[in-house]
Design a protein around this motif. Structure first.
Motif, PDB file in Angstrom:
ATOM      1  N   LEU A 109       0.820  -1.109  -0.074  1.00 13.83           N
ATOM      2  CA  LEU A 109       0.001   0.015  -0.090  1.00 13.83           C
ATOM      3  C   LEU A 109       0.833   1.353   0.078  1.00 13.83           C
ATOM      4  CD1 LEU A 109      -2.735  -1.202   2.534  1.00 13.83           C
ATOM      5  CD2 LEU A 109      -3.007  -0.631  -0.051  1.00 13.83           C
ATOM      6  N   ILE A 116      -2.202  -2.165  -5.939  1.00 13.36           N
ATOM      7  CA  ILE A 116      -3.594  -2.325  -5.265  1.00 13.36           C
ATOM      8  C   ILE A 116      -4.266  -3.737  -5.666  1.00 13.36           C
ATOM      9  CG2 ILE A 116      -5.956  -1.657  -4.875  1.00 13.36           C
ATOM     10  CD1 ILE A 116      -3.820  -0.019  -3.424  1.00 13.36           C
ATOM     11  N   GLU A 125      -8.845   1.839   0.558  1.00 14.76           N
ATOM     12  CA  GLU A 125      -7.876   0.665   0.458  1.00 14.76           C
ATOM     13  C   GLU A 125      -7.059   0.373   1.728  1.00 14.76           C
ATOM     14  OE1 GLU A 125      -7.751  -3.241  -0.775  1.00 14.76           O
ATOM     15  OE2 GLU A 125      -9.065  -1.466  -1.698  1.00 14.76           O
ATOM     16  N   ARG A 126      -6.522   1.315   2.330  1.00 13.81           N
ATOM     17  CA  ARG A 126      -5.603   1.378   3.539  1.00 13.81           C
ATOM     18  C   ARG A 126      -6.716   0.919   4.863  1.00 13.81           C
ATOM     19  NH1 ARG A 126      -0.590   2.659   3.604  1.00 13.81           N
ATOM     20  NH2 ARG A 126      -0.501   2.692   5.954  1.00 13.81           N
TER      21      ARG A 126
END
Length: 539
Positions: A440, A459, A482-483
């Motif tokens: 990430l 990703i 996404e984190r």
């Protein structure tokens, strides 16, 4: 042979923090030469510095509290008379804290003790006969790790010259670019002296730990240099360094992404997991492991065993839940259906991830000695009821600071260890750096450096490993989300929200938009003890 000064645990707590009510105890003794030139002796010398991780990064009102309760990922409601704690958690969540907040003070003290213990270990090994380069390098990175958290949380880093280590003088204080450069130099100077995961394991510092920390440092350099900026300028040279060091970790043969079961990364047998780069070592043989991440969110009626139960504390927020695609395997793992029925005792294990709605499970029999079972010995699974108010254990999406026993969707990311010596003891290693985060960081650096295709590829490598649907395009918002999907409740959310410009946003029970809250105040005890410290803006 040199005479070595051993400084007691209590004194070490005072040397960096300056608490005036702590006393110094010094023991002067000469150690056997054969002993001090052994690796066992070096590990003994560094043990105190490593041990500080266990109390700093696993206790709910320390780094976790500052990094998670202050964000949209976690809240700790006051439930009746439970979880009041003199308003400590409410202050964190509403961004109304002051320099007197206990969590802020305790975290400052813990991190500074980690720095002090690291410096003592480095100095001790420098004075010992023999080659201790690897251990000195390990402890130097460990010192940098504690310092990075001080810089991240408080914007200031007290430090001393390790060569002289004069504890009778106020430590110097580094800020901004000077602090970043100091930490960077420490990390870069160690890489050629560090071992591999195969040599030292995932609970000691390796070359890849230093490289991952460099990636993290460079990614946040613009924030650390000017934490109050209206917007952050991510320099191309910093982003290139993020990519460089992250790529070296990713290309290492020592680590692989988990592809079968995301939640196995957080199981009780996760020591040495293929994705774990650096972790708090909580193996049961030490009997010091912390089970709080597993116990703190569960309802009291949720019982992993007849003698264990949840603490009915933390929940997550509707704003965070709404970012999810609930089909993402990282969202939940169903170990048994949430409905009435029966279940073989050997198959009973609490569900994982996000828990919402009416909860089901076994209940205690009449004499409280075991779970209720049917005539064939199967566990009877029924709707759970709260023992405080007699109401259903029904986790609602909505949650408030002052709320009932069941409010808030709960998070059970870490496996509840049923083999610990008590409800709060467990052996799940707590990840501090893992491979998913490295992917990430590299993706974010590529994105900010205008390589959107490369970022999307990273990703999707991660999402494919997790069993989530690949993305067809990538925005900054998607990158931020996404984190959250990957790293929720891993003590990074506040740092991420600041870097993405979201920490002043509004969410449930939090309306403050004060940019001064991006860094925490220095405790008054620290200001009184060290005249080189100056209180942060807004406090």
């Amino acid at each position: 042979m040199k005479s070595l000064i051993k400084v007691s645990y209590i004194f070490l707590a005072s040397v960096m923090v300056g608490c005036t009510d702590l006393k110094e105890e010094i023991l002067d003794e000469t150690l056997n030469k054969d002993l001090i030139t052994s690796s066992e002796a070096a590990e003994s010398v560094t043990a105190a510095a490593y041990a500080r991780l266990r109390s700093t990064f696993t206790h709910n009102a320390k780094v976790f509290g500052l990094q998670e309760i202050t964000t949209d990922e976690a809240i700790c409601p006051t439930r009746g008379t439970d979880w009041d704690d003199n308003g400590l958690y409410r202050e964190l969540h509403t961004h109304t804290w002051t320099a007197n907040n206990g969590a802020i003070r305790n975290t400052w003290n813990e991190l500074n003790q980690g720095v002090a213990k690291s410096m003592i270990a480095i100095k001790t090994m420098q004075d010992m006969d023999g080659n201790f380069d690897r251990y000195i390098a390990e402890t130097t990175v460990l010192k940098a790790f504690y310092m990075m958290h001080l810089l991240d949380l408080y914007g200031q880093v007290p430090t001393r010259d390790v060569e002289t280590l004069k504890f009778n003088e106020d430590p110097l204080v580094l800020k901004g670019e000077e602090a970043v450069q100091y930490i960077e130099e420490d990390l870069l100077s160690t890489i050629d002296h560090l071992g591999t995961k195969e040599e030292v394991g995932s609970s000691r510092i390796t070359k890849e730990v230093a490289q991952a920390l460099l990636s993290r440092l460079y990614l946040n350099t613009s924030v650390y240099t000017d934490p109050y900026a209206s917007s952050y300028e991510f320099k191309s040279e910093d982003l290139t360094k993020v990519i460089q060091h992250a790529s070296e970790v990713i290309n290492s043969s020592s680590y692989q992404l988990e592809t079968a079961d995301y939640f196995s990364i957080f199981d009780t047998d996760n020591h040495g997991h293929s994705e774990m780069i650096f972790a708090v070592d909580q193996r049961l043989e030490y009997n010091l492991g912390d089970n709080r991440f597993a116990v703190v969110s569960l309802a009291r009626s949720q019982k992993p065993t007849p003698t264990r139960r949840g603490w009915n504390g933390y929940a997550t927020l509707p704003e965070f839940v709404d970012t999810w695609d609930v089909t993402d395997p990282r969202f939940s793992k169903v170990n048994f259906a949430q409905e009435e029925g029966t279940l073989a005792p050997e198959l009973y294990e609490l569900n994982r991830g996000f828990m919402s709605g009416q909860q089901y499970g076994p209940v205690l029999n009449e004499d409280q000695s075991d779970f209720e079972k049917d005539a064939s010995g199967q566990l009877i699974i029924t709707a759970l009821m709260n023992d405080r108010d007699g109401q259903p254990t029904d986790f609602t999406k909505e949650v408030k600071l002052f709320d009932n026993q069941s409010s808030g969707i709960r998070v059970a990311k870490y496996q509840f260890d049923i083999n610990g010596s008590s409800n709060s003891r467990g052996q799940v290693d707590i990840p501090l750096i893992r491979l998913g985060d490295v992917y990430l960081m590299r993706a974010e650096a590529k994105f900010r450096n205008n390589d959107v295709a490369g970022a999307l590829s990273d990703i999707n490598i991660l999402r494919t490993a997790r069993g989530a649907k690949p993305l067809t395009s990538l925005t900054e918002e998607a990158l931020f989300n996404e984190r959250g999907f990957e790293l929720y409740w891993e003590m990074q959310r506040r740092t991420d929200m600041i870097r993405f410009g979201k920490f002043e946003d509004k969410w449930t029970e939090k309306s403050s938009s004060d940019p001064n809250k991006r860094v925490f105040p220095l405790p008054q005890t620290a200001l009184d003890a060290n005249l080189n410290l100056v209180q942060n803006k807004g406090y």
